[in-house]
Scaffold this motif. Structure first.
Motif, PDB file in Angstrom:
ATOM      1  N   THR A  66      -4.515  31.706  48.955  1.00 54.41           N
ATOM      2  CA  THR A  66      -3.747  30.769  49.770  1.00 54.41           C
ATOM      3  C   THR A  66      -4.652  29.724  50.406  1.00 54.41           C
ATOM      4  O   THR A  66      -4.387  28.513  50.348  1.00 54.41           O
ATOM      5  CB  THR A  66      -2.964  31.514  50.864  1.00 54.41           C
ATOM      6  OG1 THR A  66      -2.050  32.421  50.258  1.00 54.41           O
ATOM      7  CG2 THR A  66      -2.203  30.545  51.767  1.00 54.41           C
ATOM      8  N   GLU A  67      -5.743  30.180  51.037  1.00 54.53           N
ATOM      9  CA  GLU A  67      -6.631  29.253  51.730  1.00 54.53           C
ATOM     10  C   GLU A  67      -7.382  28.352  50.755  1.00 54.53           C
ATOM     11  O   GLU A  67      -7.668  27.193  51.067  1.00 54.53           O
ATOM     12  CB  GLU A  67      -7.598  30.020  52.635  1.00 54.53           C
ATOM     13  CG  GLU A  67      -6.911  30.733  53.789  1.00 54.53           C
ATOM     14  CD  GLU A  67      -5.928  29.823  54.538  1.00 54.53           C
ATOM     15  OE1 GLU A  67      -6.312  28.703  54.930  1.00 54.53           O
ATOM     16  OE2 GLU A  67      -4.752  30.213  54.713  1.00 54.53           O
ATOM     17  N   ARG A  70      -4.898  25.735  49.812  1.00 59.69           N
ATOM     18  CA  ARG A  70      -4.616  24.847  50.947  1.00 59.69           C
ATOM     19  C   ARG A  70      -5.570  23.646  50.953  1.00 59.69           C
ATOM     20  O   ARG A  70      -5.225  22.560  51.405  1.00 59.69           O
ATOM     21  CB  ARG A  70      -4.726  25.618  52.263  1.00 59.69           C
ATOM     22  CG  ARG A  70      -4.152  24.864  53.469  1.00 59.69           C
ATOM     23  CD  ARG A  70      -4.434  25.604  54.766  1.00 59.69           C
ATOM     24  NE  ARG A  70      -3.898  26.929  54.795  1.00 59.69           N
ATOM     25  CZ  ARG A  70      -2.644  27.243  55.141  1.00 59.69           C
ATOM     26  NH1 ARG A  70      -1.791  26.278  55.469  1.00 59.69           N
ATOM     27  NH2 ARG A  70      -2.239  28.500  55.164  1.00 59.69           N
ATOM     28  N   GLN A  71      -6.781  23.878  50.431  1.00 56.53           N
ATOM     29  CA  GLN A  71      -7.792  22.814  50.421  1.00 56.53           C
ATOM     30  C   GLN A  71      -7.515  21.745  49.363  1.00 56.53           C
ATOM     31  O   GLN A  71      -8.060  20.642  49.438  1.00 56.53           O
ATOM     32  CB  GLN A  71      -9.182  23.418  50.182  1.00 56.53           C
ATOM     33  CG  GLN A  71      -9.588  24.494  51.170  1.00 56.53           C
ATOM     34  CD  GLN A  71      -9.513  24.029  52.619  1.00 56.53           C
ATOM     35  OE1 GLN A  71     -10.008  22.957  52.948  1.00 56.53           O
ATOM     36  NE2 GLN A  71      -8.894  24.827  53.477  1.00 56.53           N
ATOM     37  N   ALA A  75      -0.757  18.462  51.870  1.00 58.55           N
ATOM     38  CA  ALA A  75      -0.077  19.183  52.953  1.00 58.55           C
ATOM     39  C   ALA A  75       1.434  19.109  52.835  1.00 58.55           C
ATOM     40  O   ALA A  75       2.140  20.090  53.106  1.00 58.55           O
ATOM     41  CB  ALA A  75      -0.543  18.637  54.304  1.00 58.55           C
ATOM     42  N   PHE A  78       2.608  21.696  50.318  1.00 52.70           N
ATOM     43  CA  PHE A  78       2.008  23.027  50.381  1.00 52.70           C
ATOM     44  C   PHE A  78       3.020  24.143  50.620  1.00 52.70           C
ATOM     45  O   PHE A  78       2.762  25.292  50.263  1.00 52.70           O
ATOM     46  CB  PHE A  78       0.916  23.079  51.457  1.00 52.70           C
ATOM     47  CG  PHE A  78       0.152  24.368  51.453  1.00 52.70           C
ATOM     48  CD1 PHE A  78      -0.703  24.678  50.400  1.00 52.70           C
ATOM     49  CD2 PHE A  78       0.298  25.289  52.482  1.00 52.70           C
ATOM     50  CE1 PHE A  78      -1.399  25.870  50.367  1.00 52.70           C
ATOM     51  CE2 PHE A  78      -0.403  26.484  52.463  1.00 52.70           C
ATOM     52  CZ  PHE A  78      -1.249  26.775  51.406  1.00 52.70           C
ATOM     53  N   GLN A  79       4.172  23.844  51.205  1.00 57.39           N
ATOM     54  CA  GLN A  79       5.124  24.912  51.533  1.00 57.39           C
ATOM     55  C   GLN A  79       5.541  25.708  50.292  1.00 57.39           C
ATOM     56  O   GLN A  79       5.639  26.936  50.341  1.00 57.39           O
ATOM     57  CB  GLN A  79       6.360  24.356  52.238  1.00 57.39           C
ATOM     58  CG  GLN A  79       7.307  25.439  52.753  1.00 57.39           C
ATOM     59  CD  GLN A  79       6.646  26.377  53.747  1.00 57.39           C
ATOM     60  OE1 GLN A  79       6.028  25.933  54.713  1.00 57.39           O
ATOM     61  NE2 GLN A  79       6.776  27.688  53.524  1.00 57.39           N
ATOM     62  N   THR A  81       3.811  26.164  47.596  1.00 55.15           N
ATOM     63  CA  THR A  81       2.654  26.989  47.225  1.00 55.15           C
ATOM     64  C   THR A  81       2.555  28.196  48.143  1.00 55.15           C
ATOM     65  O   THR A  81       2.323  29.322  47.680  1.00 55.15           O
ATOM     66  CB  THR A  81       1.361  26.148  47.302  1.00 55.15           C
ATOM     67  OG1 THR A  81       1.442  25.082  46.366  1.00 55.15           O
ATOM     68  CG2 THR A  81       0.138  27.001  46.998  1.00 55.15           C
ATOM     69  N   LEU A  82       2.738  27.986  49.437  1.00 58.96           N
ATOM     70  CA  LEU A  82       2.674  29.079  50.409  1.00 58.96           C
ATOM     71  C   LEU A  82       3.748  30.120  50.126  1.00 58.96           C
ATOM     72  O   LEU A  82       3.483  31.333  50.178  1.00 58.96           O
ATOM     73  CB  LEU A  82       2.826  28.530  51.824  1.00 58.96           C
ATOM     74  CG  LEU A  82       2.765  29.551  52.962  1.00 58.96           C
ATOM     75  CD1 LEU A  82       1.425  30.278  52.967  1.00 58.96           C
ATOM     76  CD2 LEU A  82       3.014  28.869  54.300  1.00 58.96           C
TER      77      LEU A  82
END
Length: 198
Positions: A66-67, A70-71, A75, A78-79, A81-82
């Motif tokens: 996840t982290e 995130r990079q 942004a 990203f939801q 992906t999360l």
């Protein structure tokens, strides 16, 4: 129909999985070990490797992924992906599949005429291992899917679990007790994909 083919037909990609298992951890470990032992490999190279993560270690893998994502994911996107990462983390465990490049490189030196083929053959063997593990988990009532976040997470995975430097990460298989059924599978006409001459 043989039980193996029945299990193969039942194998699907399950994305709705829970932190429950239908069998003890020891049985999962045994299934993976037997799959590694008995899945064929070219020149009997036995270059496939596997790591099984349970509990906090399973969660840690998907936190790392996840982290890492995130990079690189914008942004505002990203939801989605999360949500996907959380669906994998919601599972009971993960099997990591590797190939030991030291074995592959050793065969390349020993048999230079086939040097270009050994990486291909090792990947083919690893694919067979993935299918064997996936089908074995399915036969025990566990749902799984196959993911490929390598090479993005390779270095962190090696550091987190002290993985030998020669092991190359090939795939990740989160699994758990299914909580949602997969969608209907679509098949292309098999007669267009298989030709028989007699």
């Amino acid at each position: 129909m043989p039980a193996f083919m029945e299990a193969l037909k039942e194998r699907r990609s399950y994305y709705g999985i829970s932190k429950e298992s239908t069998i003890p951890d020891e049985k999962i470990e045994s299934l993976v070990k037997e799959a590694v032992l008995y899945t064929p490999s070219s020149f009997n190279s036995q270059s496939a490797r596997a790591v099984v993560l349970f509990g906090a270690n399973h969660d840690k893998l998907w936190d790392i992924t996840t982290e890492t994502l995130r990079q690189i994911v914008p942004a505002d996107q990203f939801q989605a992906t999360l949500d996907k990462m959380n669906s994998f983390k919601a599972g009971y465990g993960t099997v990591l599949f590797f190939e030991d490049n030291a074995v592959v490189e050793g065969l390349q030196k020993q048999f230079p005429s086939y040097a270009d083929n050994f990486p291909i053959w090792s990947n083919q063997s690893n694919g067979m291992l993935q299918l064997v593990v996936w089908t074995a988990l399915e036969s025990e009532g566990l749902g799984a899917s196959l993911q490929h976040y390598n090479p993005l997470i390779d270095d962190q995975v090696k550091a987190a679990w002290n993985i030998p430097s020669t092991w190359k990460l090939i795939a990740q298989m989160p699994f758990g007790k299914p909580v949602a059924q997969p969608g209907e599978k679509q098949f292309q006409p098999v007669d267009e994909r298989v030709k028989v001459f007699g």
